[in-house]
Design an enzyme around this catalytic site. Structure first.
Site, mmCIF file in Angstrom:
data_model
loop_
_atom_site.group_PDB
_atom_site.id
_atom_site.type_symbol
_atom_site.label_atom_id
_atom_site.label_comp_id
_atom_site.label_asym_id
_atom_site.label_seq_id
_atom_site.Cartn_x
_atom_site.Cartn_y
_atom_site.Cartn_z
ATOM 1 N N LYS A 228 55.363 17.270 11.091
ATOM 2 C CA LYS A 228 55.658 18.787 11.516
ATOM 3 C C LYS A 228 56.283 18.339 13.291
ATOM 4 C CE LYS A 228 57.429 22.381 14.589
ATOM 5 N NZ LYS A 228 57.247 21.564 16.032
ATOM 6 N N GLU A 303 45.541 14.690 21.168
ATOM 7 C CA GLU A 303 46.287 14.049 22.916
ATOM 8 C C GLU A 303 47.058 14.985 22.998
ATOM 9 O OE1 GLU A 303 48.374 12.704 25.307
ATOM 10 O OE2 GLU A 303 49.689 11.967 23.054
ATOM 11 N N CYS A 337 52.833 11.994 28.518
ATOM 12 C CA CYS A 337 52.026 12.631 29.437
ATOM 13 C C CYS A 337 51.032 11.766 30.167
ATOM 14 C CB CYS A 337 51.103 13.047 28.015
ATOM 15 S SG CYS A 337 51.114 11.462 26.796
ATOM 16 N N GLU A 434 50.857 19.238 35.647
ATOM 17 C CA GLU A 434 52.420 18.047 35.447
ATOM 18 C C GLU A 434 53.558 18.520 35.336
ATOM 19 O OE1 GLU A 434 51.586 15.424 31.635
ATOM 20 O OE2 GLU A 434 51.780 17.717 31.017
#
Length: 534
Positions: A228, A303, A337, A434
């Site tokens: 996906k 992750e 990331c 972030e």
């Protein structure tokens, strides 16, 4: 069982569906920039045309080896973030299509898992060869739908293909074990067997590499997959899937569905035929998936988000530190990331570093990824820009100073000026969460212990960077940092041969390296008794 309905909001909130419902913020654009924008549009159209002729611009899902539309014929648009132009319409799939893809993968699992490791290795090697042979087209496709500079996109193709090559090699090295028995008439064995059907959910920032990093080891171990991809960048996934078919990988081994994220996710979670979920994306969505997987007790590897510190000590080589921090922060316009989210600089070198770093950032060329020399492309969408703006405004209101940039670029759209901010502290959003954009916050510290405390003062634990010429310090600090990855005097550390993953709320499990294959295997203990009888 927990569902992805709430997670769907955060997945889609950054998508173009919401963007198109809001008026764009007006930005002053110079005549030269308007001309450049027209050139960008023309070049992008030419690239799209070439990709279509190459046969790699696929616009249907892949189920059981067949290219299919959504059953209700609904579609979603894929946009070029540099121009806002529509690249293609792709199926808006949901639960029914996903269930069929799962069934297809489940049926294919029996025969694929029974192949010899050497046979699976040959299929993967052929897929790798095709990815490399089509490196230019795939790189162009990544730039077209994701926006990163073409040089970076080509690098992603090589990096992503490396996971397929490595998996092809490691497929033949999935070893079991023999255990000395405490009883003379018994023999004890440990077998490693594929876990089964894998649901792989991937993000938009690395539309090829985040897929190959999961699918390569899964196929090597004998698993089959339902992919996906992000609905923002599905075209690269579809092109990679097309090449898997050309490599001869049997129908049903690789399936791709895209569209309604919550419906697809819920189907993957609910199915007892799916035995593992692997996900790269936000921590919030990862938690939803982890909770949802509990209903059928699936294996999960995650992750998730990071808050990477980049620590620069007084004894660092200034040029090395600037170069490394620049790469760690501004790659993919800060949308990774493992990007340096906090640049933590010792007070003795702070001013020198701030000046040299700002000068280097000032030289970064912003523009369309197809333009020669461009180092930073657009942010993925309007929501991403608004997040950067809100974080920056929060920091300024709390005393931070903008040394460079700090506003939307004159090119308009979602281009943002590379930004350096000084006097940042731990109370600001820039250091707590972030930013996922081209903003480098500079924090000051005095002692090594203070730097370690600042770096570890977060729920995240993915990547960290350290710049020092003191070998003893590099060991001390690397061991003290609560992160899964640590780069010492280096800003780009990801490779297919090393384990990638985080600690704390940055995830579970590892991807890449020989350790990454363990995520797709189950251990089975076999005891053979009565071995001394005739």
């Amino acid at each position: 069982m927990a569902t992805l309905k709430a997670a769907h909001i955060s997945i889609r909130a950054g998508g173009f569906t919401n963007l198109m419902s809001r008026p764009r913020r007006s930005v002053s654009v110079r005549a030269s920039d308007r001309l450049l924008t027209r050139q960008i549009s023309t070049e992008a159209e030419a690239v799209a045309s070439r990709l279509h002729k190459s046969g790699l611009l696929r616009t249907q899902g892949l189920i059981g080896g067949k290219w299919v539309d959504a059953y209700d014929r609904k579609t979603i648009k894929v946009y070029n973030p540099a121009t806002g132009a529509v690249i293609a319409d792709v199926p808006c799939m949901g639960g029914k299509e996903t269930n069929d893809a799962i069934s297809s993968a489940y049926e294919a699992f029996y025969s694929w898992s029974k192949l010899t490791a050497a046979a699976r290795s040959r299929y993967l090697r052929k897929w790798y060869d095709l990815l490399i042979a089509h490196r230019e087209e795939l790189g162009q496709l990544i730039t077209l739908e994701q926006g990163k500079p073409l040089k970076e996109a080509l690098g992603e193709v090589s990096y992503g293909a490396g996971f397929i090559e490595f998996s092809a090699e490691e497929a033949k090295r999935v070893y079991g074990d023999i255990i000395p028995s405490p009883l003379a008439d018994r023999r004890l064995f440990v077998l490693k067997q594929p876990v089964g059907v894998v649901g792989a959910i991937t993000p938009w920032n690395f539309p090829l590499a985040m897929i190959t990093r999961k699918v390569g080891p899964a196929l090597a171990c004998g698993c089959t997959v339902v992919i996906k991809p992000s609905e923002i960048t599905p075209l690269t996934a579809l092109a990679a899937a097309e090449l898997s078919l050309q490599a001869g990988i049997p129908p049903g081994v690789v399936n791709v569905v895209m569209g309604n994220a919550s419906d697809i996710g819920d189907s993957l979670l609910a199915s007892t035929q799916v035995r593992k979920i692997t996900f790269t994306g936000s921590t919030a969505v990862g938690k939803k998936l982890m909770a949802g997987a509990a209903g059928t007790v699936k294996k999960v590897s995650l992750e998730l988000g990071g808050n990477a510190p980049c620590i620069v000590f007084d004894d660092a080589d200034l040029d090395v530190a600037v170069k490394g921090a620049l790469a760690a922060k501004f790659r993919n316009s800060g949308q990774t990331c493992v990007c340096a989210n906090r640049v933590i600089v010792q007070e003795g070198i702070y001013e020198k570093f701030a000046n040299a770093f700002s000068k280097a950032v000032q030289n970064l060329q912003v523009g369309d990824g197809f333009t020669e020399g461009v180092a930073q492309g657009p942010l993925i969408n309007e929501a991403a820009v608004q997040k950067v703006e809100s974080f920056l405004q929060d920091a300024i209101s709390k005393g931070a100073k903008v040394l460079l940039g700090g506003k939307r670029h004159s090119l308009g759209m979602t281009f943002y000026e590379p930004t350096v901010v000084s006097d940042v502290n731990g109370e600001m959003l820039l250091s707590r969460e972030e930013v996922f954009g081209p903003v480098a916050p500079l924090l000051r510290f005095k002692t090594e212990d203070e730097a370690i405390h600042l770096a570890n003062d977060t729920n995240a634990g993915l990547a960290a960077y350290v710049f020092t010429n003191n070998i003893q310090r590099s060991w001390r600090v690397s061991e003290a940092l609560e992160y899964g990855l640590v780069g010492v005097n280096e800003g780009v550390i990801s490779t297919e041969v090393a384990p990638f993953g985080g600690v704390k709320q940055s995830g579970l499990g590892r991807e890449g390296s020989k350790y990454g294959l363990d995520e797709y295997l189950e251990m089975k203990y076999v005891c053979l008794g009565n071995m001394n009888s005739n």
